[in-house]
Design an enzyme around this catalytic site. Structure first.
Site, PDB file in Angstrom:
ATOM      1  N   HIS A  35      41.338  21.197 -49.220  1.00 56.08           N
ATOM      2  CA  HIS A  35      42.534  21.036 -49.816  1.00 56.08           C
ATOM      3  C   HIS A  35      42.936  19.530 -49.316  1.00 56.08           C
ATOM      4  CE1 HIS A  35      44.164  21.918 -45.934  1.00 56.08           C
ATOM      5  NE2 HIS A  35      43.756  23.324 -46.112  1.00 56.08           N
ATOM      6  N   ARG A  36      44.042  19.138 -49.716  1.00 54.42           N
ATOM      7  CA  ARG A  36      44.369  17.619 -49.317  1.00 54.42           C
ATOM      8  C   ARG A  36      44.510  17.396 -47.958  1.00 54.42           C
ATOM      9  NH1 ARG A  36      49.581  17.275 -52.892  1.00 54.42           N
ATOM     10  NH2 ARG A  36      50.368  15.614 -51.365  1.00 54.42           N
ATOM     11  N   HIS A  38      42.166  18.782 -45.691  1.00 60.58           N
ATOM     12  CA  HIS A  38      40.886  18.511 -45.412  1.00 60.58           C
ATOM     13  C   HIS A  38      40.664  16.850 -45.738  1.00 60.58           C
ATOM     14  CE1 HIS A  38      40.674  22.951 -45.544  1.00 60.58           C
ATOM     15  NE2 HIS A  38      40.148  22.663 -44.272  1.00 60.58           N
TER      16      HIS A  38
END
Ligand code: PAF
Length: 284
Positions: A35-36, A38
């Site tokens: 997701h953002r 990471h």
């Protein structure tokens, strides 16, 4: 171009070739379902290194017997697309057999004894032994110059820093700031387990941390009272809290008179989903 590698020997060869050309290697270990949060770690690694390796490996050794290992989301195709977009160089996605050829139950282990049994480790016995073991293995495989870990898993970050120091690994550990959704909920792979109703309640975890933060900034030093109030806030919101704890940011020990930076850490279950979050506070 993103290259996907699954074998230890192949990634070692790749990294060796980079090094021979004087390139610095950055590494972001993950369990996938990216997701953002990471992607911001990947960006940070790219800024600190010439080549970036991201691993996707759902590590069985860090899950307890009644935890979500089997249902943990595995989305390797989507992860691959995101990593290509984020301009990572290599996705390392080994099988369990590649990582644990003698079986994970029988694997040699790495323990950070004073940090692994408190807070998250108290609730999830064996979890941090699993994390420290797999991170050590991944570091041995990738041999990065720089590794980036999210601050959202604050205790994990402190443990990784300690193991790098204690085991004399020549790796710089960078902390990536927690990335949050519009309402303050920290991005986490486990958010996808939340029902619509639970998703509305979930930001209350961060709100409770911020109430404690505000009180600390205003000079409150009765840590026990703040911890109790935090637990109550979470209960009222509908969480079954595991802990709400104020610790020294550097080593997670209880704060002392002269402590200058603390971290407020909280975790609990909302329905069947476990969420955790934290906030750091500079105190005078
Ligand atoms: O934070 C995670 O995703 C995992 O604990 C890690 C560091 C990849 C080890 O499996």
């Amino acid at each position: 171009m993103l290259e996907t590698l699954t074998r230890i020997q192949t990634i070692r060869d790749r990294v060796r070739a980079w090094r021979q050309n004087g390139l610095r290697v950055g590494f972001v270990p993950t369990m996938g379902n990216l997701h953002r949060g990471h992607l911001s770690l990947v960006e940070q690694a790219r800024a600190a290194a010439d080549r970036v390796v991201v691993s996707v490996f759902v590590n069985p050794l860090q899950f307890g017997p009644n935890e979500d290992f089997d249902r943990y989301p595995r989305t390797i195709e989507h992860d691959t697309e995101l990593l290509a977009g984020a301009k990572a160089d290599v996705l390392f996605a080994p099988t369990t057999f590649e990582m644990y050829p003698n079986g994970y139950e029988r694997s040699a282990r790495v323990d950070v004894p004073d940090l692994a049994g408190i807070l998250e480790g108290h609730v999830r016995p064996g979890h941090f032994e699993g994390v420290a073991t797999v991170v050590t293995k991944l570091f041995q495989i990738v041999q990065p110059d720089v590794a980036v870990f999210g601050e959202k898993d604050y205790q994990q970050l402190v443990i990784v820093r300690r193991l790098v120091q204690d085991l004399c690994m020549p790796i710089a550990v960078l902390a990536g700031a927690t990335v949050r959704d519009h309402d303050g909920l920290a991005f986490s792979s486990r958010n996808r387990y939340l029902s619509a109703r639970e998703r509305n309640v979930a930001p209350r975890l961060r709100d409770a941390l911020h109430v404690a933060r505000k009180a600390l900034l205003e000079g409150e030093r009765n840590y026990d009272a703040l911890q109790l109030a935090g637990l109550r806030d979470l209960q009222k919101a509908g969480f079954a809290p595991d802990y709400f704890s104020i610790r020294q940011a550097a080593d997670l020990l209880p704060p002392r008179e002269d402590t200058r930076e603390v971290v407020v850490l909280a975790a609990g279950r909302l329905g069947t989903t476990r969420l955790l979050d934290n906030v750091r506070v500079q105190i005078r």
